[in-house]
Design an enzyme around this catalytic site. Sequence first.
Site, mmCIF file in Angstrom:
data_model
loop_
_atom_site.group_PDB
_atom_site.id
_atom_site.type_symbol
_atom_site.label_atom_id
_atom_site.label_comp_id
_atom_site.label_asym_id
_atom_site.label_seq_id
_atom_site.Cartn_x
_atom_site.Cartn_y
_atom_site.Cartn_z
ATOM 1 C CG HIS A 193 4.507 -0.844 -10.767
ATOM 2 N ND1 HIS A 193 5.686 -0.308 -10.255
ATOM 3 C CD2 HIS A 193 3.666 -0.872 -9.619
ATOM 4 C CE1 HIS A 193 5.465 0.365 -8.844
ATOM 5 N NE2 HIS A 193 4.141 0.098 -8.603
HETATM 6 P P1 TYD Z 1 9.059 -0.164 -7.029
HETATM 7 O O1 TYD Z 1 7.854 -0.375 -6.356
HETATM 8 O O2 TYD Z 1 9.218 -0.859 -8.285
HETATM 9 O O3 TYD Z 1 9.522 1.374 -7.138
HETATM 10 P P2 TYD Z 1 8.768 2.510 -8.188
HETATM 11 O O4 TYD Z 1 7.424 2.045 -8.611
HETATM 12 O O5 TYD Z 1 8.561 3.540 -7.228
HETATM 13 O O6 TYD Z 1 9.645 2.904 -9.142
HETATM 14 O O7 TYD Z 1 10.189 -0.519 -5.960
HETATM 15 C C1 TYD Z 1 11.645 -0.266 -6.324
HETATM 16 C C2 TYD Z 1 12.384 -1.387 -5.431
HETATM 17 O O8 TYD Z 1 12.175 -1.323 -3.961
HETATM 18 C C3 TYD Z 1 12.126 -2.904 -5.924
HETATM 19 O O9 TYD Z 1 13.304 -3.650 -5.972
HETATM 20 C C4 TYD Z 1 11.203 -3.426 -4.972
HETATM 21 C C5 TYD Z 1 11.697 -2.583 -3.620
HETATM 22 N N1 TYD Z 1 10.727 -2.173 -2.562
HETATM 23 C C6 TYD Z 1 10.699 -2.871 -1.355
HETATM 24 O O10 TYD Z 1 11.640 -3.952 -1.213
HETATM 25 N N2 TYD Z 1 9.619 -2.800 -0.628
HETATM 26 C C7 TYD Z 1 8.694 -1.706 -0.822
HETATM 27 O O11 TYD Z 1 7.707 -1.701 0.117
HETATM 28 C C8 TYD Z 1 8.774 -1.043 -1.997
HETATM 29 C C9 TYD Z 1 7.663 -0.055 -2.316
HETATM 30 C C10 TYD Z 1 9.603 -1.515 -2.887
#
Ligand code: TYD
Length: 144
Positions: free
Chosen positions: A57
Site C-alpha cells: 500500500h
Molecule cells: P496494515 O497497515 O494494512 O498492515 P501491513 O501493511 O503491515 O500489512 O494494517 C493491517 C491491519 O491492522 C488493518 O486492518 C489496519 C490495522 N491497523 C490498525 O488498526 N492500526 C495501526 O496503527 C496499523 C498500522 C494497522
Amino acid sequence: MITLHANVNDCRLIDLPKIQNRAGNITPVQGMEDVPFEIKRIYYLYDTPGGESRGGHAHKNLHQLIVAASGSFEVTLNDGKESKKFYLNHPYYGLLIVPGIWRELQNFSSGSICLVLASDKYYEDDYLRHYKDYLNFIRNGKLN
Ligand code: TYD
C-alpha cells in the site's frame, strides 16, 4: 488539483544515534531531531510467518521510519516509475518513507521485529490499498 511528485529518491536510510557501553546499546529516536517529523504513533510487526509479505500500500500523508529492531527484512519502494530495494538488518538504521510511495516488506527473518515510527495516528482514509488507485492518486491527485 494536487499533483504529488513523490520519488523513491526522497526516501533514505537514516543513521540513528547509538549509545554503546558494556551493558549493550541504546538507540534513541526523537521527533524533529533524528527523524524529520513529529512521532505520533509507533507500531511493530512481529511473528511474521516466513514467506509472508506485508505492506502492499501507499499513504497519502503519512511519513514513516521503518527499523529492523531485531532480525532482518527487505523493503521495496516504488513511486510509479522507479523501484528501489533496501535490506534492513541493523537497529541503528531507519528507512525514511515519505508520503506517496508504494511499499512492500518481504523476506522477514525468523523472530524479526519491524518497528515503525509514524507521523500521525492510524487513519484508514490515508491508505491507498490498490496499486491502480495509487497510480491515479499520484498522477491526478485523486481516485478515479
Ligand atoms: P496494515 O497497515 O494494512 O498492515 P501491513 O501493511 O503491515 O500489512 O494494517 C493491517 C491491519 O491492522 C488493518 O486492518 C489496519 C490495522 N491497523 C490498525 O488498526 N492500526 C495501526 O496503527 C496499523 C498500522 C494497522
